[in-house]
Motif scaffolding. Sequence first.
Motif, mmCIF file in Angstrom:
data_model
loop_
_atom_site.group_PDB
_atom_site.id
_atom_site.type_symbol
_atom_site.label_atom_id
_atom_site.label_comp_id
_atom_site.label_asym_id
_atom_site.label_seq_id
_atom_site.Cartn_x
_atom_site.Cartn_y
_atom_site.Cartn_z
ATOM 1 N N LYS A 7 71.895 129.239 34.398
ATOM 2 C CA LYS A 7 71.439 128.158 33.528
ATOM 3 C C LYS A 7 71.442 126.803 34.231
ATOM 4 C CE LYS A 7 72.810 130.234 29.123
ATOM 5 N NZ LYS A 7 73.659 130.105 27.909
ATOM 6 N N LEU A 8 72.100 126.727 35.383
ATOM 7 C CA LEU A 8 72.142 125.481 36.125
ATOM 8 C C LEU A 8 70.854 125.323 36.916
ATOM 9 C CD1 LEU A 8 75.808 125.603 37.497
ATOM 10 C CD2 LEU A 8 74.985 124.570 35.373
ATOM 11 N N LYS A 9 70.110 124.306 36.586
ATOM 12 C CA LYS A 9 68.849 124.055 37.268
ATOM 13 C C LYS A 9 69.042 122.972 38.321
ATOM 14 C CE LYS A 9 66.770 126.950 34.549
ATOM 15 N NZ LYS A 9 66.292 128.244 35.043
ATOM 16 N N GLY A 10 68.008 122.719 39.069
ATOM 17 C CA GLY A 10 68.075 121.662 40.068
ATOM 18 C C GLY A 10 68.601 122.147 41.401
ATOM 19 N N ASP A 11 68.982 121.191 42.233
ATOM 20 C CA ASP A 11 69.428 121.471 43.591
ATOM 21 C C ASP A 11 70.803 122.134 43.568
ATOM 22 O OD1 ASP A 11 70.355 121.264 46.284
ATOM 23 O OD2 ASP A 11 68.873 119.703 46.642
ATOM 24 N N ARG A 12 70.847 123.413 43.937
ATOM 25 C CA ARG A 12 72.124 124.145 43.919
ATOM 26 C C ARG A 12 73.089 123.624 44.983
ATOM 27 N NH1 ARG A 12 71.526 129.038 41.126
ATOM 28 N NH2 ARG A 12 70.079 128.611 39.414
ATOM 29 N N VAL A 13 72.573 123.069 46.072
ATOM 30 C CA VAL A 13 73.455 122.541 47.119
ATOM 31 C C VAL A 13 74.229 121.330 46.601
ATOM 32 C CG1 VAL A 13 73.555 121.610 49.453
ATOM 33 C CG2 VAL A 13 71.905 123.388 48.905
ATOM 34 N N LEU A 62 80.409 118.652 31.964
ATOM 35 C CA LEU A 62 79.588 118.763 30.758
ATOM 36 C C LEU A 62 78.539 117.654 30.717
ATOM 37 C CD1 LEU A 62 82.217 119.684 28.013
ATOM 38 C CD2 LEU A 62 80.434 121.155 28.971
ATOM 39 N N ILE A 63 78.928 116.454 31.153
ATOM 40 C CA ILE A 63 77.973 115.343 31.215
ATOM 41 C C ILE A 63 76.842 115.665 32.188
ATOM 42 C CG2 ILE A 63 77.687 112.929 31.946
ATOM 43 C CD1 ILE A 63 80.511 112.401 30.848
ATOM 44 N N ILE A 64 77.203 116.190 33.372
ATOM 45 C CA ILE A 64 76.169 116.573 34.340
ATOM 46 C C ILE A 64 75.224 117.598 33.717
ATOM 47 C CG2 ILE A 64 75.710 117.648 36.572
ATOM 48 C CD1 ILE A 64 78.353 116.627 37.576
ATOM 49 N N TYR A 65 75.794 118.595 33.035
ATOM 50 C CA TYR A 65 74.966 119.662 32.465
ATOM 51 C C TYR A 65 74.027 119.115 31.386
ATOM 52 C CZ TYR A 65 73.681 123.954 30.075
ATOM 53 O OH TYR A 65 72.967 124.973 29.501
ATOM 54 N N TRP A 66 74.548 118.279 30.492
ATOM 55 C CA TRP A 66 73.713 117.732 29.417
ATOM 56 C C TRP A 66 72.629 116.810 29.965
ATOM 57 C CZ3 TRP A 66 78.728 116.471 26.322
ATOM 58 C CH2 TRP A 66 79.152 117.623 25.656
ATOM 59 N N VAL A 67 73.020 115.954 30.913
ATOM 60 C CA VAL A 67 72.067 114.963 31.424
ATOM 61 C C VAL A 67 70.993 115.637 32.269
ATOM 62 C CG1 VAL A 67 71.817 112.937 32.912
ATOM 63 C CG2 VAL A 67 73.724 113.069 31.317
ATOM 64 N N HIS A 68 71.363 116.652 33.049
ATOM 65 C CA HIS A 68 70.374 117.258 33.944
ATOM 66 C C HIS A 68 69.301 118.029 33.176
ATOM 67 C CE1 HIS A 68 71.571 121.498 33.679
ATOM 68 N NE2 HIS A 68 70.691 121.798 34.622
#
Length: 439
Positions: A7-13, A62-68
């Motif tokens: 579920k985590l999108k974006g740059d995995r690095v 959680l903030i990173i997850y919501w904002v991204h």
Amino acid sequence: MKQLVNKLKGDRVIWSFVALLALFSFMPVFSASSNLAYIGHGTGNTLGYLVKHLAHICIGFLIIYWVHRVPYHYFRAISKIALPVVWLLLAYTLLKGTVIAGANASRWIQVPFIGITFQTSTLASIVLFIYVARYLSKTKEENEPFQTSFVQLWIPVFITLALILPANFSTTALIFAMVMMLTFIGKYPLKYIAFIIGSGIAMLAFFLLVAKAFPDSRFFSRVSTWESRILNFTTDKPDEDDYQIEKAKIAIASGKLGGLGPGKSVQKNFLPQSSSDFIYAIIVEEYGLVGGVAIVILYLLLLFRFVIASHKANTLFGKLVVVGLGFPMIFQAMINMAVAVELLPVTGQTLPLISSGGSSIWMTCFSLGIIISVTKKDEEVAEELEEKERRKEALQRLIDKELAEEDLAGNEKEEIFEEEPMYSIEDNSKNPMNAVLNK
């Protein structure tokens, strides 16, 4: 766990480096909090500080997850609306004059009914960087006169810096330097940048002159602190900051190559702000030169990843947002480490994602969420292009198949026509219908 990672999108690095820094932070924070645990006749139990730091990190992720998950171009419009709100918060912070544990904490405000202290300048810097990126991307193709850009760009910048400066010079200088870097990358005319830098220096000199004229004013109370720190850095005059630097240098020297071991720091019991402003000294003492260099390399790799993310962004706004939010994070880390080894005067900048503290961690995570949102958009664009290519190839295969079937059907008809003889009216003898008619 695998479903959560998917579920985590974006740059995995970037996700990986952020997770590594956050995980590493638990040991030094747990160790360096011992002096806080003894303050005010405490028991010395640091478990509560570890749990608190764990809560801050969890909320931060959680903030990173919501904002991204929010499309980053939404922040383009939000920055214009949020900037006046930030000015009100900065003015309130400047007038409030918060005191925490008897110390001057005019850079923070206390959130009502929650009891959490919040540093408004961190939020102001994020909003300002996005606002500058928005303006530069909007005017890329337009040759606006300097008067127009001065009103729309530089007046908001100077208002924000003027509200931060009386309480926090180091943050003001960092924000101003990052804005200059953004305008340079955004190809703002160099002659105008030079003029703005000169104007900023002149305004700072005017502020210091007014502070000298009214030394008892509460708005200029931090000026004497700045002077003492600069004098302490350039001379051997003993001071409280000199005590901090001496303890930090003792901690670093004690670490040598391999360090004393996790939790075995001695100077954490004597070094003020050992879990925040001077946590890098505790890291080097416990993990040695190897640990200290490893932290530097992690931040440099994260910086390199920000450069890649900025290069891959498909819009100028996305490029500037990654630079404006990512680079200050790394420069703040370098400033924190430079202060610990006495390369810079004491500034009070924390080590991002490692130092203890709620608002600093959360604002860093907010910035990271926006950066990852930019990389997520790039991934979505790439996936859309791949999907279009797949659909195009599938459609082409379908067309080729239909054409092949049509060709096959045409060939079969030709074969039928060739095998079955065609009879004319004159050749009645060979016509099979004659047999029927004759009966």
